[in-house]
Motif scaffolding. Structure first.
Motif: not given
Length: 187
Positions: A11-33
């Motif tokens: 989660l910490e690594e995900f939060l350091k990534l640049p924002e995407t458009k549309p937004s991506s979410e971090y759910i159960n270890g997966q990144i879902i746009q």
């Protein structure tokens, strides 16, 4: 869309990534746009944020935010509308609204987009309720229905135009029927 990194991200690594458009979410270890909002989604989202804030903001009761990243309980999600009780709105060192919210909304509202997984969206609502949200709505413009999720109770499906949509106590001055909600889609 699920993005599969070569190695799982924290989660910490995900939060350091640049924002995407549309937004991506971090759910159960997966990144879902999230899907790109379309016309009905955007219209309902805008009217809900404006309508809720007209009732609560000047009285400093609550505040509705569109597309606000909320990180808590091991997830980082972006509800279509996140409503926070006034005293729970995170502030920065200047006393202004913070940019980062590490807490659950008091009321989470999701608007189902075409091709969006209802299970994923429901999972986010249930996650919010598990961590303290007072109410969740899942609005489906396709079949003109609202699934209302009260905490620790069975969800309720509202489809009749005259049915009044339940709201949390903190926005009790905001009243809306199913017919009024979907009436906003007409020009």
């Amino acid at each position: 869309m699920v993005k599969s990194p070569t190695k799982p991200l924290s989660l910490e690594e995900f939060l350091k990534l640049p924002e995407t458009k549309p937004s991506s979410e971090y759910i159960n270890g997966q990144i879902i746009q999230k899907p790109m909002p379309q016309g009905k989604h955007s219209k309902l989202q805008g009217k809900l944020v404006t309508g809720i804030n007209e009732v609560v903001e000047s009285r400093k009761i609550a505040l509705a935010f569109p597309e606000l990243r909320c990180t808590f309980g091991g997830r980082s999600i972006v509800p279509d509308v996140a409503v926070f009780a006034w005293e729970r709105i995170p502030l920065d060192e200047r006393g202004e609204v913070a940019n980062v919210f590490h807490t659950h909304p008091d009321w989470t509202i999701e608007i189902l987009s075409p091709d969006q997984s209802q299970t994923k969206v429901t999972g986010n609502i249930l996650h919010c309720l598990k961590h303290g949200s007072r109410l969740g709505w899942l609005i489906d413009p396709g079949d003109r229905s609202v699934l209302v999720y009260p905490p620790k109770q069975q969800p309720e499906l509202l489809q009749e135009e005259h049915e009044i949509l339940p709201v949390p106590d903190l926005v009790s001055g905001f009243q809306l029927t199913v017919g009024q909600l979907f009436g906003w889609l007409k020009l």
